[in-house]
Design a protein around this motif. Sequence first.
Motif, PDB file in Angstrom:
ATOM      1  N   ALA A 180       0.829  -1.149   0.017  1.00 48.05           N
ATOM      2  CA  ALA A 180       0.139  -0.137   0.138  1.00 48.05           C
ATOM      3  C   ALA A 180       0.870   1.261  -0.121  1.00 48.05           C
ATOM      4  O   ALA A 180       1.772   1.377   0.931  1.00 48.05           O
ATOM      5  CB  ALA A 180      -1.007   0.143   1.399  1.00 48.05           C
ATOM      6  N   PHE A 181       0.483   2.230  -0.938  1.00 50.85           N
ATOM      7  CA  PHE A 181       1.310   3.456  -1.031  1.00 50.85           C
ATOM      8  C   PHE A 181       0.616   4.544  -0.626  1.00 50.85           C
ATOM      9  O   PHE A 181      -0.727   4.667  -0.617  1.00 50.85           O
ATOM     10  CB  PHE A 181       1.860   3.458  -2.525  1.00 50.85           C
ATOM     11  CG  PHE A 181       2.775   2.652  -2.920  1.00 50.85           C
ATOM     12  CD1 PHE A 181       3.974   2.701  -2.525  1.00 50.85           C
ATOM     13  CD2 PHE A 181       2.278   1.668  -3.933  1.00 50.85           C
ATOM     14  CE1 PHE A 181       4.883   1.669  -3.142  1.00 50.85           C
ATOM     15  CE2 PHE A 181       3.273   0.625  -4.128  1.00 50.85           C
ATOM     16  CZ  PHE A 181       4.630   0.723  -3.866  1.00 50.85           C
ATOM     17  N   ASP A 182       1.113   5.641  -0.129  1.00 47.77           N
ATOM     18  CA  ASP A 182       0.503   6.839   0.323  1.00 47.77           C
ATOM     19  C   ASP A 182       0.391   7.733  -0.656  1.00 47.77           C
ATOM     20  O   ASP A 182       1.268   8.349  -1.439  1.00 47.77           O
ATOM     21  CB  ASP A 182       1.557   7.458   1.485  1.00 47.77           C
ATOM     22  CG  ASP A 182       0.854   8.720   1.787  1.00 47.77           C
ATOM     23  OD1 ASP A 182      -0.471   9.054   1.847  1.00 47.77           O
ATOM     24  OD2 ASP A 182       1.525   9.680   2.613  1.00 47.77           O
ATOM     25  N   VAL A 183      -0.966   7.814  -1.427  1.00 48.16           N
ATOM     26  CA  VAL A 183      -1.046   8.434  -2.452  1.00 48.16           C
ATOM     27  C   VAL A 183      -2.456   9.218  -2.353  1.00 48.16           C
ATOM     28  O   VAL A 183      -3.345   8.833  -1.571  1.00 48.16           O
ATOM     29  CB  VAL A 183      -1.615   7.483  -3.789  1.00 48.16           C
ATOM     30  CG1 VAL A 183      -0.241   6.592  -4.174  1.00 48.16           C
ATOM     31  CG2 VAL A 183      -2.612   6.644  -3.663  1.00 48.16           C
ATOM     32  N   PRO A 184      -2.637  10.410  -2.888  1.00 46.14           N
ATOM     33  CA  PRO A 184      -3.874  11.080  -2.614  1.00 46.14           C
ATOM     34  C   PRO A 184      -5.132  10.771  -3.274  1.00 46.14           C
ATOM     35  O   PRO A 184      -4.826   9.737  -4.443  1.00 46.14           O
ATOM     36  CB  PRO A 184      -3.629  12.412  -3.242  1.00 46.14           C
ATOM     37  CG  PRO A 184      -2.634  12.278  -4.504  1.00 46.14           C
ATOM     38  CD  PRO A 184      -1.729  11.097  -3.796  1.00 46.14           C
ATOM     39  N   PRO A 230       4.530   5.922  -7.087  1.00 46.69           N
ATOM     40  CA  PRO A 230       4.784   6.202  -5.900  1.00 46.69           C
ATOM     41  C   PRO A 230       5.882   5.339  -5.244  1.00 46.69           C
ATOM     42  O   PRO A 230       5.981   4.840  -4.117  1.00 46.69           O
ATOM     43  CB  PRO A 230       3.501   5.494  -5.121  1.00 46.69           C
ATOM     44  CG  PRO A 230       2.974   4.954  -6.309  1.00 46.69           C
ATOM     45  CD  PRO A 230       3.261   5.207  -7.531  1.00 46.69           C
ATOM     46  N   TYR A 231       6.918   4.874  -6.323  1.00 47.46           N
ATOM     47  CA  TYR A 231       8.308   3.987  -5.889  1.00 47.46           C
ATOM     48  C   TYR A 231       8.972   4.368  -6.972  1.00 47.46           C
ATOM     49  O   TYR A 231       8.942   5.157  -7.783  1.00 47.46           O
ATOM     50  CB  TYR A 231       7.724   2.456  -5.932  1.00 47.46           C
ATOM     51  CG  TYR A 231       7.052   1.984  -7.138  1.00 47.46           C
ATOM     52  CD1 TYR A 231       7.818   1.610  -7.936  1.00 47.46           C
ATOM     53  CD2 TYR A 231       5.805   1.876  -7.260  1.00 47.46           C
ATOM     54  CE1 TYR A 231       7.438   1.217  -9.261  1.00 47.46           C
ATOM     55  CE2 TYR A 231       5.198   1.501  -8.322  1.00 47.46           C
ATOM     56  CZ  TYR A 231       6.229   1.114  -9.391  1.00 47.46           C
ATOM     57  OH  TYR A 231       5.436   0.803 -10.715  1.00 47.46           O
ATOM     58  N   PRO A 245       9.577   3.026  -1.665  1.00 42.13           N
ATOM     59  CA  PRO A 245       8.614   3.795  -1.890  1.00 42.13           C
ATOM     60  C   PRO A 245       9.055   5.224  -2.262  1.00 42.13           C
ATOM     61  O   PRO A 245      10.157   5.459  -1.386  1.00 42.13           O
ATOM     62  CB  PRO A 245       7.722   3.740  -0.571  1.00 42.13           C
ATOM     63  CG  PRO A 245       7.881   2.357  -0.123  1.00 42.13           C
ATOM     64  CD  PRO A 245       9.435   2.114  -0.353  1.00 42.13           C
ATOM     65  N   PRO A 301       7.643   9.559  -2.549  1.00 48.30           N
ATOM     66  CA  PRO A 301       6.660  10.330  -2.436  1.00 48.30           C
ATOM     67  C   PRO A 301       6.187  11.085  -3.808  1.00 48.30           C
ATOM     68  O   PRO A 301       7.119  11.365  -4.599  1.00 48.30           O
ATOM     69  CB  PRO A 301       6.779  11.521  -1.676  1.00 48.30           C
ATOM     70  CG  PRO A 301       8.453  11.633  -1.389  1.00 48.30           C
ATOM     71  CD  PRO A 301       8.701  10.085  -1.704  1.00 48.30           C
ATOM     72  N   ARG A 315       4.956  13.824  -4.269  1.00 50.07           N
ATOM     73  CA  ARG A 315       5.021  15.321  -4.300  1.00 50.07           C
ATOM     74  C   ARG A 315       5.957  15.759  -5.016  1.00 50.07           C
ATOM     75  O   ARG A 315       6.371  17.001  -5.364  1.00 50.07           O
ATOM     76  CB  ARG A 315       4.954  15.717  -2.868  1.00 50.07           C
ATOM     77  CG  ARG A 315       4.907  17.080  -2.716  1.00 50.07           C
ATOM     78  CD  ARG A 315       4.549  17.643  -1.374  1.00 50.07           C
ATOM     79  NE  ARG A 315       4.618  19.078  -0.973  1.00 50.07           N
ATOM     80  CZ  ARG A 315       4.085  20.027  -1.449  1.00 50.07           C
ATOM     81  NH1 ARG A 315       2.998  19.862  -2.041  1.00 50.07           N
ATOM     82  NH2 ARG A 315       4.222  21.188  -1.077  1.00 50.07           N
TER      83      ARG A 315
END
Length: 429
Positions: free
Chosen positions: A2-6, A68-69, A78, A80, A82
Amino acid sequence: MAFDVPPGYRALKDADVAAYLAGVPAVANQLGGRSADWKVREVGDGNLNFVFVVEGPAGGVVLKQALPYLRLVGESWPLPLRRAFFEHQALITEARVAPQHVPEVFHFDETLALTVMAYLSPHIILRKGLIRGIVYPNLADHMATFMAETLFATSDLGQPAAAKKKQMALFCDNIELCRITEDLVFTDPWRLADGNRWTSPQLDATAAAVRSDGPWKRAAQEFKLKFLGEAQALIHGDLHSGSIMVTESDSRAIDPEFAFYGPMGFDVGALIGNLYLAFFSQSGHETRPGDRDRYRDWILQTVEAVWTLFDGRFRALWNKAHGGDVFMPDLFSSGPDQAAFDAAQDAYMRRLFVDSLGFGGCKMTRRILGLAHVEDMESIADPERRAGCEQRALRLARTLMVDGATFTDIKAVSEAARALQREAARVPA
């Protein structure tokens, strides 16, 4: 994983790209015709992102989307999304002062972490041209201008302190990409790190020697301190020969996603170091010994011109376009004052020169002993020839990092490179 994505983020596929761009009027107009007729191809051969080229009846664009990676390694590393925001901000900032040397940006989507920009054609990546032995007569002029304009404008000499601090606060959040540089460029080549590789077994002993070389290791950490602590200007952060698109008459810096406020010598050194890598790689690309002697000379002439032109243009901007809160012109108006100013300027540029050499050496070392290598060397099929080229590059890299202050000027560095090449060819100096 699981990745931190908006919310709303998705990685585009070839089939998605035309439909997405059709909904962006500025881009649709740039391409022309119907979206069903647009040609889409994924060309990303870099380490981080997806890159799509889209061509229509009226023109072309490039869509670059962050993943995201780290693409080079895979989902186990991973990153970000951004970073796409910082790249966009850097491109906009660079375009304000050097629009002729960056691609035009048509669209940015923060949710999808993508930027749409001009398709540079018939440009190719500079690194590929250097491997082929192509001469670019305007390269030094263009890149010296790009660096002088962008670095001066974002420094304390070119803008008020308050404006600089606001920009620094914005770019300070580009933490993860800075961390990649901090580890891969300044630390990993001098230790046993996951992902490190080199031409083996030819360089096994060399890699071990580097890891136990105290002065070289200390120099790497001294330059890491500069990278961490000297927020001199907004730097591109990855200005190597794979981040420059060229023709014989045009040069454009691309991919500034590593941008942050750091030491100016890191950008200058990245370009110089990669040109020296290209210089030493030529022995692996010639059919017969000496076939590329003239091209080797051109590369060194280009290195010399890059620094000489950059130095002159940076000083000229300092003298005529000063906009900062330090070394204000009205402080140095009389004869004695001017002499003091000239001495300060000379000292400033001398420090920048030595920094550039050292950072160049760091970049050269990591491209031979670290995670991500360069095609200049990797495309040399014979491992013995490749290792020989890399050995010579490493010897210069160490000298630039440990003894950079001993060089009086850039021509002296070129002579050191030539001496290493002559030694390898057993040609008397």
